[in-house]
Design a protein around this motif. Structure first.
Motif, PDB file in Angstrom:
ATOM      1  N   MET A 150       0.802  -1.021   0.146  1.00  0.00           N
ATOM      2  CA  MET A 150      -0.069   0.033   0.028  1.00  0.00           C
ATOM      3  C   MET A 150       0.890   1.297   0.175  1.00  0.00           C
ATOM      4  N   GLU A 151       0.475   2.031  -0.897  1.00  0.00           N
ATOM      5  CA  GLU A 151       1.186   3.317  -1.080  1.00  0.00           C
ATOM      6  C   GLU A 151       0.502   4.483  -0.191  1.00  0.00           C
ATOM      7  N   ILE A 152       1.274   5.083   0.601  1.00  0.00           N
ATOM      8  CA  ILE A 152       0.889   6.276   1.427  1.00  0.00           C
ATOM      9  C   ILE A 152       1.695   7.489   1.200  1.00  0.00           C
ATOM     10  N   LEU A 153       0.910   8.647   0.938  1.00  0.00           N
ATOM     11  CA  LEU A 153       1.464   9.853   0.865  1.00  0.00           C
ATOM     12  C   LEU A 153       1.304  10.900   1.989  1.00  0.00           C
ATOM     13  N   ILE A 154       2.211  11.418   2.623  1.00  0.00           N
ATOM     14  CA  ILE A 154       2.205  12.023   3.862  1.00  0.00           C
ATOM     15  C   ILE A 154       2.428  13.588   3.477  1.00  0.00           C
ATOM     16  N   VAL A 155       1.603  14.401   3.749  1.00  0.00           N
ATOM     17  CA  VAL A 155       1.581  15.843   3.286  1.00  0.00           C
ATOM     18  C   VAL A 155       1.671  16.589   4.694  1.00  0.00           C
ATOM     19  N   GLU A 156       2.917  17.196   5.216  1.00  0.00           N
ATOM     20  CA  GLU A 156       3.141  17.671   6.520  1.00  0.00           C
ATOM     21  C   GLU A 156       4.315  18.432   6.301  1.00  0.00           C
ATOM     22  N   ASP A 157       4.016  19.859   6.702  1.00  0.00           N
ATOM     23  CA  ASP A 157       5.400  20.748   6.676  1.00  0.00           C
ATOM     24  C   ASP A 157       6.112  20.719   7.911  1.00  0.00           C
ATOM     25  N   GLU A 158       5.872  20.064   8.944  1.00  0.00           N
ATOM     26  CA  GLU A 158       6.798  19.791  10.031  1.00  0.00           C
ATOM     27  C   GLU A 158       7.393  18.591  10.013  1.00  0.00           C
ATOM     28  N   ALA A 203       2.037  18.459  -3.387  1.00  0.00           N
ATOM     29  CA  ALA A 203       1.412  17.412  -3.078  1.00  0.00           C
ATOM     30  C   ALA A 203       0.559  16.763  -4.101  1.00  0.00           C
ATOM     31  N   LEU A 204      -0.018  17.774  -5.002  1.00  0.00           N
ATOM     32  CA  LEU A 204      -1.028  17.393  -6.154  1.00  0.00           C
ATOM     33  C   LEU A 204       0.070  16.840  -7.170  1.00  0.00           C
ATOM     34  N   HIS A 205       1.146  17.087  -7.413  1.00  0.00           N
ATOM     35  CA  HIS A 205       2.018  16.677  -8.380  1.00  0.00           C
ATOM     36  C   HIS A 205       2.032  15.229  -8.163  1.00  0.00           C
ATOM     37  N   VAL A 206       2.513  15.097  -6.875  1.00  0.00           N
ATOM     38  CA  VAL A 206       3.028  13.707  -6.269  1.00  0.00           C
ATOM     39  C   VAL A 206       1.549  12.630  -6.617  1.00  0.00           C
ATOM     40  N   PHE A 207       0.682  13.275  -6.129  1.00  0.00           N
ATOM     41  CA  PHE A 207      -0.605  12.364  -6.100  1.00  0.00           C
ATOM     42  C   PHE A 207      -0.942  11.873  -7.515  1.00  0.00           C
ATOM     43  N   GLN A 208      -0.638  12.727  -8.514  1.00  0.00           N
ATOM     44  CA  GLN A 208      -1.057  12.496 -10.011  1.00  0.00           C
ATOM     45  C   GLN A 208       0.047  11.561 -10.370  1.00  0.00           C
ATOM     46  N   GLU A 209       1.114  11.615  -9.810  1.00  0.00           N
ATOM     47  CA  GLU A 209       2.344  10.690 -10.415  1.00  0.00           C
ATOM     48  C   GLU A 209       2.388   9.323  -9.774  1.00  0.00           C
ATOM     49  N   GLN A 210       2.094   9.496  -8.423  1.00  0.00           N
ATOM     50  CA  GLN A 210       2.200   8.289  -7.510  1.00  0.00           C
ATOM     51  C   GLN A 210       0.947   7.236  -7.325  1.00  0.00           C
ATOM     52  N   LYS A 211      -0.266   8.173  -7.544  1.00  0.00           N
ATOM     53  CA  LYS A 211      -1.385   7.439  -7.125  1.00  0.00           C
ATOM     54  C   LYS A 211      -1.556   6.882  -5.926  1.00  0.00           C
ATOM     55  N   PRO A 212      -1.359   7.352  -4.900  1.00  0.00           N
ATOM     56  CA  PRO A 212      -1.332   6.703  -3.512  1.00  0.00           C
ATOM     57  C   PRO A 212      -2.635   6.104  -3.133  1.00  0.00           C
ATOM     58  N   ARG A 265     -10.624  15.128  -4.972  1.00  0.00           N
ATOM     59  CA  ARG A 265     -11.826  14.607  -5.054  1.00  0.00           C
ATOM     60  C   ARG A 265     -12.622  15.252  -6.494  1.00  0.00           C
ATOM     61  N   GLN A 266     -12.012  16.275  -7.025  1.00  0.00           N
ATOM     62  CA  GLN A 266     -12.713  16.888  -8.307  1.00  0.00           C
ATOM     63  C   GLN A 266     -11.981  16.250  -9.600  1.00  0.00           C
ATOM     64  N   LYS A 267     -11.032  15.159  -9.200  1.00  0.00           N
ATOM     65  CA  LYS A 267     -10.355  14.620 -10.639  1.00  0.00           C
ATOM     66  C   LYS A 267     -10.898  13.411 -10.824  1.00  0.00           C
ATOM     67  N   PRO A 268     -11.883  13.237 -12.047  1.00  0.00           N
ATOM     68  CA  PRO A 268     -12.818  12.046 -12.314  1.00  0.00           C
ATOM     69  C   PRO A 268     -11.611  11.395 -13.106  1.00  0.00           C
ATOM     70  N   GLY A 269     -11.816   9.891 -12.647  1.00  0.00           N
ATOM     71  CA  GLY A 269     -10.921   9.001 -13.491  1.00  0.00           C
ATOM     72  C   GLY A 269      -9.635   8.676 -12.820  1.00  0.00           C
ATOM     73  N   VAL A 270      -9.367   9.757 -11.851  1.00  0.00           N
ATOM     74  CA  VAL A 270      -8.066   9.333 -11.191  1.00  0.00           C
ATOM     75  C   VAL A 270      -8.303   8.444  -9.870  1.00  0.00           C
ATOM     76  N   LYS A 271      -7.431   7.535  -9.841  1.00  0.00           N
ATOM     77  CA  LYS A 271      -7.474   6.743  -8.761  1.00  0.00           C
ATOM     78  C   LYS A 271      -7.987   7.439  -7.194  1.00  0.00           C
ATOM     79  N   ASP A 272      -9.094   7.263  -6.480  1.00  0.00           N
ATOM     80  CA  ASP A 272      -9.409   7.713  -5.436  1.00  0.00           C
ATOM     81  C   ASP A 272      -9.108   7.388  -4.195  1.00  0.00           C
TER      82      ASP A 272
END
Length: 234
Positions: free
Chosen positions: A1-9, A36-45, A67-74
């Motif tokens: 399972m791929e997890i994307l962590i979006v955290e600035d600290e 984060a949006l770029h990585v989301f599209q590339e990695q599809k976590p 949530r507004q991106k149809p067709g992309v892994k949800d």
């Protein structure tokens, strides 16, 4: 399972990554919303742990755009924030977050919530059911849903949770479900979050399937009890 962590600290991001990787998850860290949006599209976590207050685009905007991106892994989205106010929690859930944790939090509880969210995906394996009513067809195996509008069938663009919610309702037409039953069905008995997450996802589902979401025809509220689905048999 791929997890994307979006955290600035950095300390918090490193702590989350450490605990998740100990459990066998593959993690990637981003420090701002735009990246984060770029990585989301590339990695599809499979799941995103998303801090509310991040540079560039805040967590609410990132969540809404995903949530507004149809067709992309949800992916499933677990939102983190230092804020504890009820309003922030409701706003976070209404933009499409699946769960919500307030800082400071227990890393072990975070891992448990991640597992609870991802377990919903595993529970789909092996199902071959399909459900049909006058206005809807749901194929659980293909993860597809259609609605009949004025005699014409059209595909429904549903998130993972919206699909699970609709298929649950259609599996027992006329049955009244309370929040606890829906949470147990969709999230599992180890759900930790706010029960009102059900209300926000019901509202989002209604926007996609109801002719008039303000006066629902199919997903009806049973005051003081819960919700039920009504549609004539095909």
């Amino acid at each position: 399972m791929e997890i994307l962590i979006v955290e600035d600290e950095p300390e918090i991001a490193q702590l989350i990554q450490l605990y998740l990787e100990k459990e066998g998850f593959s993690c990637r860290v981003c420090r701002d919303g735009i990246n984060a949006l770029h990585v989301f599209q590339e990695q599809k976590p499979d799941l995103i742990i998303l801090d509310l207050m991040i540079p560039g685009l805040d967590g609410l905007e990132v969540c809404a755009r995903i949530r507004q991106k149809p067709g992309v892994k949800d992916p499933y989205i677990l939102m983190l924030t230092a804020r504890g106010e009820e309003l922030d929690r409701i706003i976070g859930l209404s933009t499409g977050a699946d769960d919500y944790m307030v800082k400071p939090f227990s890393p072990k509880e975070l891992v448990a919530r991640v597992r609870a969210l991802l377990r919903r995906t595993l529970r789909q394996g092996g199902q071959t059911e399909s459900y049909r009513t006058s206005h809807f067809v749901v194929d659980v195996d293909q993860r597809s849903a259609q609605r009949s509008l004025e005699g014409h069938w059209e595909p429904l663009d549903l998130t993972t949770l919206e699909f699970d919610l609709l298929s649950t309702f259609m599996s027992y037409p006329g049955r009244v479900w309370n929040r606890t039953q829906l949470i147990d069905k969709l999230w599992g008995s180890d759900f930790f979050g706010d029960e009102r997450v059900v209300d926000t996802h019901i509202a989002r589902l209604r926007k996609k399937i109801e002719p008039d979401p303000a006066s629902p025809t199919f997903v009806k509220t049973v005051i003081g009890v819960g919700y039920k689905f009504e549609d004539g048999a095909s």
